[in-house]
Design a protein around this motif. Sequence first.
Motif, PDB file in Angstrom:
ATOM      1  N   ARG A  87      37.431  41.198  51.964  1.00  0.00           N
ATOM      2  CA  ARG A  87      36.914  42.562  51.906  1.00  0.00           C
ATOM      3  C   ARG A  87      37.695  43.466  52.863  1.00  0.00           C
ATOM      4  NH1 ARG A  87      32.231  43.257  49.174  1.00  0.00           N
ATOM      5  NH2 ARG A  87      31.094  41.384  48.554  1.00  0.00           N
ATOM      6  N   ALA A  91      39.588  46.121  50.329  1.00  0.00           N
ATOM      7  CA  ALA A  91      38.262  46.753  50.291  1.00  0.00           C
ATOM      8  C   ALA A  91      37.998  47.415  48.947  1.00  0.00           C
ATOM      9  CB  ALA A  91      38.160  47.792  51.426  1.00  0.00           C
ATOM     10  N   ALA A  94      37.185  44.740  46.328  1.00  0.00           N
ATOM     11  CA  ALA A  94      35.874  44.143  46.608  1.00  0.00           C
ATOM     12  C   ALA A  94      34.755  45.099  46.227  1.00  0.00           C
ATOM     13  CB  ALA A  94      35.783  43.763  48.073  1.00  0.00           C
ATOM     14  N   LEU A 118      34.157  36.092  46.258  1.00  0.00           N
ATOM     15  CA  LEU A 118      33.037  36.968  46.646  1.00  0.00           C
ATOM     16  C   LEU A 118      31.754  36.637  45.891  1.00  0.00           C
ATOM     17  CD1 LEU A 118      35.011  40.355  46.811  1.00  0.00           C
ATOM     18  CD2 LEU A 118      34.340  38.866  48.705  1.00  0.00           C
TER      19      LEU A 118
END
Length: 449
Positions: A87, A91, A94, A118
């Motif tokens: 992440r 970012a 994600a 994730l």
Amino acid sequence: MVETTGGEPGDGTAEVLDRPLPDGVRRRVVQIVSDGFGGLTVGELPTQLRQYARFAPNRRAKFAGNAMATALETDPLFRQRIGEKLREAQAELAGALDSGSPPPAADPLDVAAAAYVLRPTGWVKLVTAAGEEALRADAERADEESRAELARLREELAQAREQTRADTERLRTELDAAKKEAESLHRKLRAALSDVKRGEAALRKLQGESETARAEGQTQVSAAESESRRLKARLGEAEAALEATRRAAREGRSVEDMRVRLLLDTVLDAAQGLRRELALPPVSVRPAETVDAVEPGRMTPKDIAARALSENDPAILDQLLALPQAHLVVDGYNVTKTGYPQMPLEKQRLRLLGQLSQLAAQTGAEATCVFDGAELAAPVLLAPPRGVRVLFSKAGVTADELIRQLVRAEPPGRPVIVVSTDREVADGVARAGARPVASAVLLKRFSRA
């Protein structure tokens, strides 16, 4: 926040992948774990991965790939920590996965690998879809490669067919040439056999003439011996009469003197008749002529070269062989392999010796033919033709050396003619006083005859 998300019911943690992880997705997952691996402390790593803590990312992915994939699947806490690192690094990707709408332009394999780490809602579908996409891409790539390979094979097949046609035409041309050459060789062989037969017939004729001449010579010798005995008897009678005349002269009888003179005239007439019947030539050799020296105008083998004739003119050979007591030495295989190399060695020897026999009979010169004994697998059973001496070199001695020995054995001043195209042989015999002649000159002399 990740730990909360990872533990809430209704998220993707309850989903289970019912098939092996696709290879492309698995490689991306291992790379994500290897990249996030370096940001964790040794205490945060599973026990089985701590030995790889100091490895470089690429080396870690190579040697610890299976162990990291296993730990990510079986250790939720380790997966959560790797997810936090992901992440931080990606970012935007994600967040898109958490919202359920991954970026359309993103690589499906990257999306599936991130979803596997994730574990958002629907991550199994993303992994499955990425695997199917990878399979389709692999299939399309394999299909494209197959098409390219098929096109290449078709091109190679066309080239092979063209090459085959060209080779077929070339082989057909070579076959026609070989047939023509074989026919030419057959014609030459028939001509050579005809030459051998003619040579054998000429040899038999010469042998018959020689036998006849020998018989006539023996008859003439016998007649000359009988006449010589008769004349010797008459000479004895004349000597006895002369002695009687001398005794009568000492006694002073003039009638006897007349008789003695008459007998003496008879003896002289008989001696002159004997000289005429025996054809005795007058004495031509004087003691001064036995001294070795060069007389003006005497012809030698070296003088022949000074005449206005080409070195390849067979008339030079005739002039050399016309010299008194000429000795012709022939390098046998050098001549045969120059004139008719396609024949077997045995037939080469027979043909050359038959021609030399005719030449020796025509010129009266002494002829010696030398062959190299190193090429003989067994002793040669050969009856030398009349007028030709045949020699083979011994083991360890070449025909060239045997020729030089023959030249050195001759007395100085005797005309020795050596037939050979070998430059070394020609130079050696020339230094020894012999006259070298090329093999082609002798072959031309044979063909002229």
